[in-house]
Design an enzyme around this catalytic site. Sequence first.
Site, PDB file in Angstrom:
ATOM      1  N   ALA A 247       0.826  -1.213   0.000  1.00  0.00           N
ATOM      2  CA  ALA A 247       0.000   0.000   0.000  1.00  0.00           C
ATOM      3  C   ALA A 247       0.862   1.265   0.000  1.00  0.00           C
ATOM      4  CB  ALA A 247      -0.923  -0.015   1.214  1.00  0.00           C
ATOM      5  N   GLU A 369      -0.548   4.884   6.971  1.00  0.00           N
ATOM      6  CA  GLU A 369       0.421   3.946   6.365  1.00  0.00           C
ATOM      7  C   GLU A 369       1.829   4.201   6.889  1.00  0.00           C
ATOM      8  OE1 GLU A 369      -0.138   1.505   4.408  1.00  0.00           O
ATOM      9  OE2 GLU A 369      -2.029   1.870   3.341  1.00  0.00           O
TER      10      GLU A 369
HETATM   11  P1  TGC Z   1       9.990  -4.947  13.997  1.00  0.00           P
HETATM   12  O1  TGC Z   1      10.517  -5.710  15.173  1.00  0.00           O
HETATM   13  O2  TGC Z   1      10.895  -3.993  13.321  1.00  0.00           O
HETATM   14  O3  TGC Z   1       9.445  -5.978  12.926  1.00  0.00           O
HETATM   15  C1  TGC Z   1       8.570  -7.028  13.259  1.00  0.00           C
HETATM   16  C2  TGC Z   1       8.667  -8.084  12.167  1.00  0.00           C
HETATM   17  O4  TGC Z   1       8.219  -7.493  10.932  1.00  0.00           O
HETATM   18  C3  TGC Z   1       9.288  -7.517   9.963  1.00  0.00           C
HETATM   19  N1  TGC Z   1       9.168  -6.254   9.203  1.00  0.00           N
HETATM   20  C4  TGC Z   1       8.665  -6.178   7.973  1.00  0.00           C
HETATM   21  N2  TGC Z   1       8.227  -7.133   7.149  1.00  0.00           N
HETATM   22  C5  TGC Z   1       7.745  -6.730   5.943  1.00  0.00           C
HETATM   23  N3  TGC Z   1       7.721  -5.429   5.562  1.00  0.00           N
HETATM   24  C6  TGC Z   1       8.165  -4.453   6.372  1.00  0.00           C
HETATM   25  N4  TGC Z   1       8.111  -3.189   5.977  1.00  0.00           N
HETATM   26  C7  TGC Z   1       8.647  -4.814   7.645  1.00  0.00           C
HETATM   27  N5  TGC Z   1       9.158  -4.121   8.686  1.00  0.00           N
HETATM   28  C8  TGC Z   1       9.472  -5.019   9.654  1.00  0.00           C
HETATM   29  C9  TGC Z   1      10.552  -7.645  10.763  1.00  0.00           C
HETATM   30  O5  TGC Z   1      11.587  -8.217  10.009  1.00  0.00           O
HETATM   31  C10 TGC Z   1      10.089  -8.543  11.889  1.00  0.00           C
HETATM   32  O6  TGC Z   1      10.002  -9.856  11.380  1.00  0.00           O
HETATM   33  P2  TGC Z   1      10.327 -11.135  12.308  1.00  0.00           P
HETATM   34  O7  TGC Z   1      10.102 -12.309  11.413  1.00  0.00           O
HETATM   35  O8  TGC Z   1      11.751 -10.972  12.737  1.00  0.00           O
HETATM   36  O9  TGC Z   1       9.375 -11.075  13.456  1.00  0.00           O
HETATM   37  O10 TGC Z   1       8.640  -4.246  14.454  1.00  0.00           O
HETATM   38  P3  TGC Z   1       8.386  -3.050  15.440  1.00  0.00           P
HETATM   39  O11 TGC Z   1       7.279  -3.478  16.350  1.00  0.00           O
HETATM   40  O12 TGC Z   1       9.684  -2.581  16.032  1.00  0.00           O
HETATM   41  O13 TGC Z   1       7.764  -1.909  14.476  1.00  0.00           O
HETATM   42  C11 TGC Z   1       8.447  -1.396  13.435  1.00  0.00           C
HETATM   43  C12 TGC Z   1       7.656  -0.227  12.779  1.00  0.00           C
HETATM   44  C13 TGC Z   1       7.547   0.943  13.744  1.00  0.00           C
HETATM   45  C14 TGC Z   1       8.477   0.214  11.596  1.00  0.00           C
HETATM   46  C15 TGC Z   1       6.270  -0.698  12.357  1.00  0.00           C
HETATM   47  O14 TGC Z   1       5.490  -1.066  13.397  1.00  0.00           O
HETATM   48  C16 TGC Z   1       5.528   0.320  11.510  1.00  0.00           C
HETATM   49  O15 TGC Z   1       5.692   0.331  10.323  1.00  0.00           O
HETATM   50  N6  TGC Z   1       4.647   1.187  12.124  1.00  0.00           N
HETATM   51  C17 TGC Z   1       3.746   2.045  11.373  1.00  0.00           C
HETATM   52  C18 TGC Z   1       2.338   1.484  11.441  1.00  0.00           C
HETATM   53  C19 TGC Z   1       1.570   1.694  10.177  1.00  0.00           C
HETATM   54  O16 TGC Z   1       2.104   2.006   9.126  1.00  0.00           O
HETATM   55  N7  TGC Z   1       0.274   1.510  10.257  1.00  0.00           N
HETATM   56  C20 TGC Z   1      -0.552   1.601   9.105  1.00  0.00           C
HETATM   57  C21 TGC Z   1      -1.952   1.087   9.395  1.00  0.00           C
HETATM   58  S1  TGC Z   1      -2.875   0.755   7.934  1.00  0.00           S
HETATM   59  C22 TGC Z   1      -3.215   2.263   7.283  1.00  0.00           C
HETATM   60  O17 TGC Z   1      -2.779   3.267   7.696  1.00  0.00           O
HETATM   61  C23 TGC Z   1      -4.098   2.239   6.112  1.00  0.00           C
HETATM   62  S2  TGC Z   1      -4.447   3.778   5.443  1.00  0.00           S
HETATM   63  C24 TGC Z   1      -5.318   3.178   4.144  1.00  0.00           C
HETATM   64  C25 TGC Z   1      -5.668   4.133   3.097  1.00  0.00           C
HETATM   65  O18 TGC Z   1      -6.781   4.700   3.240  1.00  0.00           O
HETATM   66  O19 TGC Z   1      -4.924   4.247   2.104  1.00  0.00           O
HETATM   67  P1  FAD Z   2       0.675   8.095  16.843  1.00  0.00           P
HETATM   68  O1  FAD Z   2       1.317   6.775  16.616  1.00  0.00           O
HETATM   69  O2  FAD Z   2       0.108   8.393  18.173  1.00  0.00           O
HETATM   70  O3  FAD Z   2       1.724   9.241  16.445  1.00  0.00           O
HETATM   71  C1  FAD Z   2       1.509  10.618  16.799  1.00  0.00           C
HETATM   72  C2  FAD Z   2       2.793  11.390  16.484  1.00  0.00           C
HETATM   73  O4  FAD Z   2       3.879  10.831  17.233  1.00  0.00           O
HETATM   74  C3  FAD Z   2       3.198  11.305  15.012  1.00  0.00           C
HETATM   75  O5  FAD Z   2       3.765  12.516  14.612  1.00  0.00           O
HETATM   76  C4  FAD Z   2       4.262  10.216  15.010  1.00  0.00           C
HETATM   77  O6  FAD Z   2       5.189  10.353  13.925  1.00  0.00           O
HETATM   78  C5  FAD Z   2       4.928  10.468  16.353  1.00  0.00           C
HETATM   79  N1  FAD Z   2       5.605   9.274  16.857  1.00  0.00           N
HETATM   80  C6  FAD Z   2       5.033   8.096  17.254  1.00  0.00           C
HETATM   81  N2  FAD Z   2       5.981   7.216  17.604  1.00  0.00           N
HETATM   82  C7  FAD Z   2       7.169   7.831  17.413  1.00  0.00           C
HETATM   83  C8  FAD Z   2       8.515   7.432  17.566  1.00  0.00           C
HETATM   84  N3  FAD Z   2       8.852   6.214  17.976  1.00  0.00           N
HETATM   85  N4  FAD Z   2       9.482   8.321  17.279  1.00  0.00           N
HETATM   86  C9  FAD Z   2       9.162   9.556  16.844  1.00  0.00           C
HETATM   87  N5  FAD Z   2       7.907   9.993  16.642  1.00  0.00           N
HETATM   88  C10 FAD Z   2       6.923   9.136  16.943  1.00  0.00           C
HETATM   89  N6  FAD Z   2      -5.255   2.235  10.080  1.00  0.00           N
HETATM   90  C11 FAD Z   2      -5.639   0.965   9.752  1.00  0.00           C
HETATM   91  O7  FAD Z   2      -5.269  -0.012  10.390  1.00  0.00           O
HETATM   92  N7  FAD Z   2      -6.471   0.761   8.672  1.00  0.00           N
HETATM   93  C12 FAD Z   2      -6.939   1.773   7.904  1.00  0.00           C
HETATM   94  O8  FAD Z   2      -7.680   1.530   6.924  1.00  0.00           O
HETATM   95  C13 FAD Z   2      -6.556   3.116   8.247  1.00  0.00           C
HETATM   96  N8  FAD Z   2      -7.069   4.160   7.531  1.00  0.00           N
HETATM   97  C14 FAD Z   2      -6.818   5.430   7.975  1.00  0.00           C
HETATM   98  C15 FAD Z   2      -7.465   6.499   7.352  1.00  0.00           C
HETATM   99  C16 FAD Z   2      -7.269   7.792   7.806  1.00  0.00           C
HETATM  100  C17 FAD Z   2      -8.002   8.929   7.164  1.00  0.00           C
HETATM  101  C18 FAD Z   2      -6.347   8.033   8.861  1.00  0.00           C
HETATM  102  C19 FAD Z   2      -6.076   9.443   9.318  1.00  0.00           C
HETATM  103  C20 FAD Z   2      -5.698   6.997   9.467  1.00  0.00           C
HETATM  104  C21 FAD Z   2      -5.932   5.677   9.057  1.00  0.00           C
HETATM  105  N9  FAD Z   2      -5.354   4.580   9.710  1.00  0.00           N
HETATM  106  C22 FAD Z   2      -5.704   3.298   9.368  1.00  0.00           C
HETATM  107  C23 FAD Z   2      -4.534   4.797  10.899  1.00  0.00           C
HETATM  108  C24 FAD Z   2      -3.103   5.254  10.619  1.00  0.00           C
HETATM  109  O9  FAD Z   2      -2.326   4.204  10.108  1.00  0.00           O
HETATM  110  C25 FAD Z   2      -2.518   5.802  11.926  1.00  0.00           C
HETATM  111  O10 FAD Z   2      -3.180   7.014  12.186  1.00  0.00           O
HETATM  112  C26 FAD Z   2      -1.015   6.008  11.838  1.00  0.00           C
HETATM  113  O11 FAD Z   2      -0.331   4.766  11.770  1.00  0.00           O
HETATM  114  C27 FAD Z   2      -0.481   6.835  13.017  1.00  0.00           C
HETATM  115  O12 FAD Z   2      -0.976   6.362  14.232  1.00  0.00           O
HETATM  116  P2  FAD Z   2      -1.624   7.389  15.296  1.00  0.00           P
HETATM  117  O13 FAD Z   2      -2.623   8.219  14.587  1.00  0.00           O
HETATM  118  O14 FAD Z   2      -2.075   6.588  16.447  1.00  0.00           O
HETATM  119  O15 FAD Z   2      -0.448   8.354  15.703  1.00  0.00           O
END
Ligand code: TGC
Ligand code: FAD
Length: 390
Positions: A247, A369
């Site tokens: 994504a 994301e």
């Molecule tokens: P960490 O210990 O680093 O990793 C855990 C396991 O995951 C593996 N891994 C990955 N695998 C595939 N792709 C990647 N990019 C990966 N990054 C890490 C890693 O090798 C490990 O594997 P294993 O087998 O050793 O267990 O994990 P951590 O808990 O320290 O977290 C790392 C961090 C902060 C980078 C991760 O949690 C993160 O990316 N946080 C951001 C969360 C996020 O992006 N949320 C998105 C929610 S969905 C959304 O927002 C949809 S919006 C939809 C829309 O409308 O378009």
């Molecule tokens: P937080 O994690 O609380 O972060 C708040 C601030 O703190 C940010 O500036 C961040 O960069 C900072 N911060 C956090 N941790 C650290 C760190 N370790 N070091 C430095 N800075 C840090 N999620 C889904 O699962 N599915 C979906 O379909 C989806 N759709 C979404 C659609 C919309 C419109 C929005 C707004 C969000 C959506 N999300 C979805 C959620 C989205 O992925 C989260 O909002 C995002 O991952 C950030 O999490 P949070 O909002 O809890 O912010």
Amino acid sequence: MLQFRDVDFIGLAALLSDDERLVRDNTRQWVEDNVIPIIEACAREGRFPRELIAPMGRMGFFGATLQGYGCAGMSNVEYGLVMQELERGDSGLRSFASVQSALVMYPIYAFGSDEQKQRWLPALQQGEAVGCFGLTEPDFGSNPGGMRTRARRAGDEFILNGEKMWITSGSIADVAVVWAKDDAGRVRGFLVETDRPGFSAADIHGKYSLRASVTSSLALRDVKIPAANLLPGSDGLRSPLACLDQARYGIGWGAIGAAMQCYSTALQYAQFRLQFAGKPIASHQLVQEKLVWMINEISKAQLLALQVGRLKDRGQVDPAQISLLKRNNVAIALDAARLARDILGANGIAGEYPVFRHLANLESVKTYEGTHDIHTLIVGHKITGIAAFE
Ligand code: TGC
Ligand code: FAD
């Protein structure tokens, strides 16, 4: 409303194949015909245009890079160009396609059983079924590994409890891909039909961003699902993160589309808007500097997206390269939208021009994301070998 003018200062089209240009042009025309005429009203009303779901399916936009199940089997670069054109229309349309494709169809395709694939992929591809992706929770956004949602095994069933927050398409979904910890504390993916007792979705109202997109919270209260609804190949946090790689890649392209639309609007506006002795504002050096910054950054963003796409098509892309793409392209798109808003003066805040809608949308795109700063830390981890998340 100004007509969109293509934005290709460095002749990038020459680096695309005939098929890639065809996909881009067909999507562009579809967006011109179907999205541009209605999207401002949708955003104003806070309405996602559900009537476009089936046509998007017929255009092959969903699960576009997957093979079989009616999917288009596009290359990653072709898929990126689709995302670019959809987001030129609105980030909400691209969000819908991202979630349906990368966050719902991809995990079923990559981690699902044959039965799960047969049941869901053709319907999701056609837009006959809608999916959502539940990873984020109220207390766990950037750090999804801390999630509290649990899936307890009870005989031939799992019983799910938890809450998910900010879920795109949550209340219109037929199936939710829910990430939960199992009895061993391991993150696994589960397919939850949204008509199951105990499942509910409530829309989040009052958004100033992504108004033409459905965003919901999900509640799971003793939701019973058959054990066969576990995605058998999902194993640990790396599984949802692998979906996010797909994504985030699409967002890296999509953001360029929003930036292109803002640039095209600002350039034309600067050429016809007259101030001081009847001169177009484009004749002033300060205005030109802003336009040049925009085309400069858009051109670099296009090259970055194309290179990451080529790497992905060769199976050689590293997730940190995708983070660099998402981080850079969303940031420059947001700055480009702000500059365009400035160039349009008071008209920059008017819905008659697409600029403020894109600007507001991109604020969400910067956060979801993986926030901009989380991607900074992912790239920092890659180049230094030291994780700085905690
Ligand atoms: P960490 O210990 O680093 O990793 C855990 C396991 O995951 C593996 N891994 C990955 N695998 C595939 N792709 C990647 N990019 C990966 N990054 C890490 C890693 O090798 C490990 O594997 P294993 O087998 O050793 O267990 O994990 P951590 O808990 O320290 O977290 C790392 C961090 C902060 C980078 C991760 O949690 C993160 O990316 N946080 C951001 C969360 C996020 O992006 N949320 C998105 C929610 S969905 C959304 O927002 C949809 S919006 C939809 C829309 O409308 O378009
Ligand atoms: P937080 O994690 O609380 O972060 C708040 C601030 O703190 C940010 O500036 C961040 O960069 C900072 N911060 C956090 N941790 C650290 C760190 N370790 N070091 C430095 N800075 C840090 N999620 C889904 O699962 N599915 C979906 O379909 C989806 N759709 C979404 C659609 C919309 C419109 C929005 C707004 C969000 C959506 N999300 C979805 C959620 C989205 O992925 C989260 O909002 C995002 O991952 C950030 O999490 P949070 O909002 O809890 O912010």
